[in-house]
Design a protein around this motif. Sequence first.
Motif, PDB file in Angstrom:
ATOM      1  N   VAL A  87      18.979   9.109  -6.615  1.00  0.00           N
ATOM      2  CA  VAL A  87      18.537   9.164  -8.000  1.00  0.00           C
ATOM      3  C   VAL A  87      17.250   9.980  -8.056  1.00  0.00           C
ATOM      4  O   VAL A  87      16.240   9.614  -7.468  1.00  0.00           O
ATOM      5  CB  VAL A  87      18.302   7.747  -8.572  1.00  0.00           C
ATOM      6  N   GLU A 104      12.876  11.367  -5.551  1.00  0.00           N
ATOM      7  CA  GLU A 104      13.818  10.259  -5.493  1.00  0.00           C
ATOM      8  C   GLU A 104      13.107   8.968  -5.890  1.00  0.00           C
ATOM      9  O   GLU A 104      11.991   8.704  -5.442  1.00  0.00           O
ATOM     10  CB  GLU A 104      14.429  10.157  -4.108  1.00  0.00           C
ATOM     11  N   CYS A 107      16.383   2.458  -8.186  1.00  0.00           N
ATOM     12  CA  CYS A 107      17.033   1.976  -9.409  1.00  0.00           C
ATOM     13  C   CYS A 107      18.110   0.972  -9.026  1.00  0.00           C
ATOM     14  O   CYS A 107      18.541   0.923  -7.875  1.00  0.00           O
ATOM     15  CB  CYS A 107      17.606   3.127 -10.224  1.00  0.00           C
ATOM     16  N   CYS A 112      22.774   3.414 -11.109  1.00  0.00           N
ATOM     17  CA  CYS A 112      23.099   4.629 -10.365  1.00  0.00           C
ATOM     18  C   CYS A 112      24.569   5.004 -10.569  1.00  0.00           C
ATOM     19  O   CYS A 112      24.882   6.155 -10.879  1.00  0.00           O
ATOM     20  CB  CYS A 112      22.794   4.425  -8.893  1.00  0.00           C
ATOM     21  N   ASP A 113      25.467   4.030 -10.441  1.00  0.00           N
ATOM     22  CA  ASP A 113      26.896   4.299 -10.653  1.00  0.00           C
ATOM     23  C   ASP A 113      27.177   4.704 -12.091  1.00  0.00           C
ATOM     24  O   ASP A 113      27.994   5.583 -12.349  1.00  0.00           O
ATOM     25  CB  ASP A 113      27.732   3.079 -10.277  1.00  0.00           C
ATOM     26  N   CYS A 115      25.137   6.243 -14.183  1.00  0.00           N
ATOM     27  CA  CYS A 115      24.645   7.611 -14.400  1.00  0.00           C
ATOM     28  C   CYS A 115      25.570   8.653 -13.774  1.00  0.00           C
ATOM     29  O   CYS A 115      25.738   9.741 -14.311  1.00  0.00           O
ATOM     30  CB  CYS A 115      23.239   7.762 -13.846  1.00  0.00           C
ATOM     31  N   LYS A 116      26.173   8.335 -12.642  1.00  0.00           N
ATOM     32  CA  LYS A 116      27.070   9.279 -11.971  1.00  0.00           C
ATOM     33  C   LYS A 116      28.392   9.449 -12.713  1.00  0.00           C
ATOM     34  O   LYS A 116      29.037  10.477 -12.597  1.00  0.00           O
ATOM     35  CB  LYS A 116      27.359   8.806 -10.544  1.00  0.00           C
TER      36      LYS A 116
END
Length: 146
Positions: A87, A104, A107, A112-113, A115-116
């Motif tokens: 991130v 970096e 979070c 994170c997942d 946002c991806k």
Amino acid sequence: MDSVYMGDIMAVIGRDVWCINIVGTAQANRTGANIGFTKSMRKGTYKSICWQHSWRLLCFAVWSDNALVKTLSNFHGLEILDAGMGVLRKKRDADGKRERTKTEVPCPAQTCDYCKTFHDKGNGAEANYDLGGKSRLHNWLPKLIF
């Protein structure tokens, strides 16, 4: 999922009825987690707090990015990723100006997942999906004549 639709009920239906994992932005008042925001959650500090739902295996997380990003997941645990897990953000210096390079930052795993996999008009990812109801493959299939 979008915060308009994401709540405890949608997460439970996704998991128990549809058998799919769901993570999305959520409003704090639409979750059963015992949430107590503190004044220490300031924007841009990249601090994280996670809560476990009171009666289901749901996780509600708050991450202090440019705004407080609140996510609800029906498959993540109370995991906060350390800096270095992919991130990247432009931090602010002491004067409040953004740095030129991305650093970096830590979070929650579910943030994170999210946002991806988040797709909207802002990141151009909607071009990969046909929103008209037919798949792109449909135009490539040969026409069958009977």
